[in-house]
Design an enzyme around this catalytic site. Structure first.
Site, PDB file in Angstrom:
ATOM      1  N   PRO A 187       0.824  -1.201   0.000  1.00  0.00           N
ATOM      2  CG  PRO A 187      -0.669  -1.492   1.752  1.00  0.00           C
ATOM      3  CD  PRO A 187       0.623  -2.001   1.201  1.00  0.00           C
ATOM      4  CE1 TYR A 188       4.105   6.648  -2.104  1.00  0.00           C
ATOM      5  CE2 TYR A 188       2.066   7.413  -3.108  1.00  0.00           C
ATOM      6  CZ  TYR A 188       3.365   7.642  -2.703  1.00  0.00           C
ATOM      7  OH  TYR A 188       3.916   8.884  -2.873  1.00  0.00           O
TER       8      TYR A 188
END
Length: 69
Positions: A2-3
């Site tokens: 995830p970013y």
């Protein structure tokens, strides 16, 4: 992986180191609790944008703040 990219206006000297750490921890925890994402692979970036470089409704945030909006 995830970013998360958090963008905030840079005001009064910007966010403190402690405020940034809370945002990083909170975002990471939210993704772990809500989506089961691994906190060790979650990337969080924080961009502080000068108020003259951020606009809403064809107006710079710096001008809107002066008007109390």
């Amino acid at each position: 992986m995830p970013y998360v990219n958090i963008k905030v206006t840079k005001e009064n000297g910007g966010l403190s180191k402690e405020e940034k750490q809370k945002l990083i921890e909170g975002s990471t925890r939210l993704l772990q609790e809500t989506l089961g994402k691994n906190p060790n692979t979650t990337v969080v970036t924080i961009d502080e944008i000068d108020m003259d470089n951020w606009g809403i409704g064809a107006e710079q945030i710096s001008d809107r703040r002066k008007k109390g909006q």
